[in-house]
Design a protein around this motif. Structure first.
Motif, PDB file in Angstrom:
ATOM      1  N   GLU A  12       0.811  -1.223   0.000  1.00 17.52           N
ATOM      2  CA  GLU A  12       0.000   0.000   0.000  1.00 17.52           C
ATOM      3  C   GLU A  12       0.846   1.276   0.000  1.00 17.52           C
ATOM      4  O   GLU A  12       0.478   2.262  -0.611  1.00 17.52           O
ATOM      5  N   ASN A  13       1.985   1.261   0.687  1.00 13.90           N
ATOM      6  CA  ASN A  13       2.865   2.427   0.744  1.00 13.90           C
ATOM      7  C   ASN A  13       3.530   2.618  -0.623  1.00 13.90           C
ATOM      8  O   ASN A  13       4.279   1.764  -1.089  1.00 13.90           O
ATOM      9  N   THR A  14       3.280   3.753  -1.268  1.00 15.20           N
ATOM     10  CA  THR A  14       3.768   4.002  -2.623  1.00 15.20           C
ATOM     11  C   THR A  14       5.287   3.974  -2.715  1.00 15.20           C
ATOM     12  O   THR A  14       5.843   3.380  -3.645  1.00 15.20           O
ATOM     13  N   ALA A  15       5.967   4.598  -1.780  1.00 12.51           N
ATOM     14  CA  ALA A  15       7.437   4.631  -1.807  1.00 12.51           C
ATOM     15  C   ALA A  15       8.007   3.229  -1.625  1.00 12.51           C
ATOM     16  O   ALA A  15       8.925   2.826  -2.348  1.00 12.51           O
ATOM     17  N   ALA A  16       7.475   2.480  -0.685  1.00  6.33           N
ATOM     18  CA  ALA A  16       7.945   1.113  -0.452  1.00  6.33           C
ATOM     19  C   ALA A  16       7.657   0.229  -1.663  1.00  6.33           C
ATOM     20  O   ALA A  16       8.468  -0.631  -2.024  1.00  6.33           O
ATOM     21  N   ARG A  17       6.504   0.436  -2.309  1.00  2.00           N
ATOM     22  CA  ARG A  17       6.152  -0.343  -3.496  1.00  2.00           C
ATOM     23  C   ARG A  17       7.141  -0.067  -4.620  1.00  2.00           C
ATOM     24  O   ARG A  17       7.585  -0.984  -5.314  1.00  2.00           O
ATOM     25  N   GLN A  18       7.532   1.204  -4.807  1.00  2.00           N
ATOM     26  CA  GLN A  18       8.476   1.564  -5.859  1.00  2.00           C
ATOM     27  C   GLN A  18       9.852   0.965  -5.591  1.00  2.00           C
ATOM     28  O   GLN A  18      10.504   0.458  -6.505  1.00  2.00           O
ATOM     29  N   VAL A  19      10.304   1.011  -4.352  1.00  2.00           N
ATOM     30  CA  VAL A  19      11.600   0.428  -3.990  1.00  2.00           C
ATOM     31  C   VAL A  19      11.584  -1.080  -4.238  1.00  2.00           C
ATOM     32  O   VAL A  19      12.520  -1.637  -4.820  1.00  2.00           O
ATOM     33  N   THR A  20      10.515  -1.749  -3.836  1.00  2.00           N
ATOM     34  CA  THR A  20      10.396  -3.191  -4.034  1.00  2.00           C
ATOM     35  C   THR A  20      10.368  -3.532  -5.516  1.00  2.00           C
ATOM     36  O   THR A  20      11.033  -4.470  -5.960  1.00  2.00           O
ATOM     37  N   PHE A  21       9.626  -2.755  -6.306  1.00  2.00           N
ATOM     38  CA  PHE A  21       9.567  -2.981  -7.748  1.00  2.00           C
ATOM     39  C   PHE A  21      10.964  -2.877  -8.354  1.00  2.00           C
ATOM     40  O   PHE A  21      11.376  -3.741  -9.141  1.00  2.00           O
ATOM     41  N   SER A  22      11.687  -1.841  -7.992  1.00  2.00           N
ATOM     42  CA  SER A  22      13.022  -1.620  -8.541  1.00  2.00           C
ATOM     43  C   SER A  22      13.973  -2.755  -8.192  1.00  2.00           C
ATOM     44  O   SER A  22      14.688  -3.275  -9.052  1.00  2.00           O
ATOM     45  N   LYS A  23      13.978  -3.173  -6.933  1.00  2.00           N
ATOM     46  CA  LYS A  23      14.868  -4.249  -6.494  1.00  2.00           C
ATOM     47  C   LYS A  23      14.513  -5.584  -7.144  1.00  2.00           C
ATOM     48  O   LYS A  23      15.377  -6.315  -7.620  1.00  2.00           O
ATOM     49  N   ARG A  24      13.238  -5.903  -7.186  1.00  2.00           N
ATOM     50  CA  ARG A  24      12.811  -7.172  -7.773  1.00  2.00           C
ATOM     51  C   ARG A  24      13.003  -7.182  -9.288  1.00  2.00           C
ATOM     52  O   ARG A  24      13.306  -8.222  -9.870  1.00  2.00           O
ATOM     53  N   ARG A  25      12.851  -6.034  -9.932  1.00  2.00           N
ATOM     54  CA  ARG A  25      13.097  -5.943 -11.375  1.00  2.00           C
ATOM     55  C   ARG A  25      14.558  -6.245 -11.675  1.00  2.00           C
ATOM     56  O   ARG A  25      14.875  -7.033 -12.562  1.00  2.00           O
ATOM     57  N   LEU A  35      20.306 -17.238 -16.733  1.00  2.00           N
ATOM     58  CA  LEU A  35      19.692 -18.334 -17.477  1.00  2.00           C
ATOM     59  C   LEU A  35      20.176 -18.353 -18.918  1.00  2.00           C
ATOM     60  O   LEU A  35      20.508 -19.425 -19.451  1.00  2.00           O
ATOM     61  N   SER A  36      20.260 -17.186 -19.541  1.00  2.00           N
ATOM     62  CA  SER A  36      20.716 -17.142 -20.932  1.00  2.00           C
ATOM     63  C   SER A  36      22.183 -17.543 -21.044  1.00  2.00           C
ATOM     64  O   SER A  36      22.568 -18.230 -21.981  1.00  2.00           O
ATOM     65  N   THR A  37      22.997 -17.167 -20.072  1.00  2.00           N
ATOM     66  CA  THR A  37      24.414 -17.509 -20.094  1.00  2.00           C
ATOM     67  C   THR A  37      24.642 -18.990 -19.808  1.00  2.00           C
ATOM     68  O   THR A  37      25.351 -19.679 -20.547  1.00  2.00           O
ATOM     69  N   LEU A  38      24.033 -19.490 -18.746  1.00  2.00           N
ATOM     70  CA  LEU A  38      24.257 -20.876 -18.338  1.00  2.00           C
ATOM     71  C   LEU A  38      23.668 -21.891 -19.307  1.00  2.00           C
ATOM     72  O   LEU A  38      24.258 -22.953 -19.529  1.00  2.00           O
ATOM     73  N   CYS A  39      22.530 -21.587 -19.883  1.00  2.00           N
ATOM     74  CA  CYS A  39      21.806 -22.561 -20.703  1.00  2.00           C
ATOM     75  C   CYS A  39      21.792 -22.211 -22.183  1.00  2.00           C
ATOM     76  O   CYS A  39      21.129 -22.887 -22.969  1.00  2.00           O
ATOM     77  N   ASP A  40      22.502 -21.161 -22.569  1.00  2.00           N
ATOM     78  CA  ASP A  40      22.540 -20.703 -23.955  1.00  2.00           C
ATOM     79  C   ASP A  40      21.124 -20.505 -24.495  1.00  2.00           C
ATOM     80  O   ASP A  40      20.793 -20.890 -25.607  1.00  2.00           O
ATOM     81  N   ALA A  41      20.272 -19.889 -23.669  1.00  2.00           N
ATOM     82  CA  ALA A  41      18.881 -19.655 -24.033  1.00  2.00           C
ATOM     83  C   ALA A  41      18.709 -18.252 -24.592  1.00  2.00           C
ATOM     84  O   ALA A  41      19.413 -17.330 -24.204  1.00  2.00           O
ATOM     85  N   GLU A  42      17.778 -18.105 -25.531  1.00  2.00           N
ATOM     86  CA  GLU A  42      17.414 -16.805 -26.067  1.00  2.00           C
ATOM     87  C   GLU A  42      16.288 -16.260 -25.192  1.00  2.00           C
ATOM     88  O   GLU A  42      15.242 -16.885 -25.072  1.00  2.00           O
ATOM     89  N   ILE A  43      16.516 -15.106 -24.574  1.00  2.00           N
ATOM     90  CA  ILE A  43      15.541 -14.568 -23.626  1.00  2.00           C
ATOM     91  C   ILE A  43      15.193 -13.125 -23.985  1.00  2.00           C
ATOM     92  O   ILE A  43      16.079 -12.314 -24.244  1.00  2.00           O
ATOM     93  N   ALA A  44      13.898 -12.849 -23.979  1.00  2.00           N
ATOM     94  CA  ALA A  44      13.399 -11.479 -24.104  1.00  2.00           C
ATOM     95  C   ALA A  44      12.452 -11.274 -22.937  1.00  2.00           C
ATOM     96  O   ALA A  44      11.561 -12.080 -22.699  1.00  2.00           O
ATOM     97  N   LEU A  45      12.674 -10.214 -22.175  1.00  2.00           N
ATOM     98  CA  LEU A  45      11.893  -9.966 -20.972  1.00  2.00           C
ATOM     99  C   LEU A  45      11.389  -8.531 -20.998  1.00  2.00           C
ATOM    100  O   LEU A  45      12.168  -7.595 -21.163  1.00  2.00           O
ATOM    101  N   LEU A  46      10.078  -8.372 -20.876  1.00  2.00           N
ATOM    102  CA  LEU A  46       9.457  -7.052 -20.810  1.00  2.00           C
ATOM    103  C   LEU A  46       8.830  -6.876 -19.442  1.00  2.00           C
ATOM    104  O   LEU A  46       8.133  -7.766 -18.954  1.00  2.00           O
ATOM    105  N   VAL A  47       9.070  -5.727 -18.817  1.00  2.00           N
ATOM    106  CA  VAL A  47       8.451  -5.404 -17.536  1.00  2.00           C
ATOM    107  C   VAL A  47       7.880  -4.001 -17.651  1.00  2.00           C
ATOM    108  O   VAL A  47       8.581  -3.067 -18.035  1.00  2.00           O
TER     109      VAL A  47
END
Length: 88
Positions: A12-25, A35-47
Motif C-alpha cells: 500500500e505504501n507508494t514509496a515502499a512499493r516503488q523500492v520493491t519494484f526496482s529491487k525485484r526488477r 539463465l541465458s548464459t548458463l543454458c545458452d537460451a534466447e531470452i526477451a523480458l518485458l516489464v
C-alpha cells in the motif's frame, strides 16, 4: 537465521512499493541473464511499471526486435500509455 516469508499482496505504501519494484526488477533481469548464459537460451523480458514505463532485457539483438514488437502491440491495444525507456 532464516529469512521470513512475506505475504504476497499489494504494498500500500507508494514509496515502499516503488523500492520493491526496482529491487525485484533488477533481480529478475539478473536471473534472466544468468539463465541465458548458463543454458545458452534466447531470452526477451518485458516489464511494465505501474505508470506504464517499459523496462526490457534481451539476450540477443533478435530478442530486442521481438520485445519492441510486443511493446508496439501493447501500445496498439491501449495497455501502455508511456514512452519507451530502457533499463540497463
Amino acid at each position: 537465521m532464516t529469512r521470513q516469508k512475506i505475504q504476497i499482496k499489494k504494498i500500500e505504501n507508494t514509496a515502499a512499493r516503488q523500492v520493491t519494484f526496482s529491487k525485484r526488477r533488477r533481480g529478475l533481469f539478473k536471473k534472466a541473464h544468468e539463465l541465458s548464459t548458463l543454458c545458452d537460451a534466447e531470452i526477451a523480458l518485458l516489464v511494465f511499471s505501474a505508470t506504464g514505463k517499459l523496462f526490457e532485457y534481451s539476450s540477443t539483438r533478435f530478442a530486442i526486435s521481438f520485445s519492441l514488437f510486443y511493446y508496439a502491440l501493447a501500445l496498439s491495444l491501449g495497455l501502455v500509455h508511456m514512452r519507451i525507456s530502457a533499463c540497463s
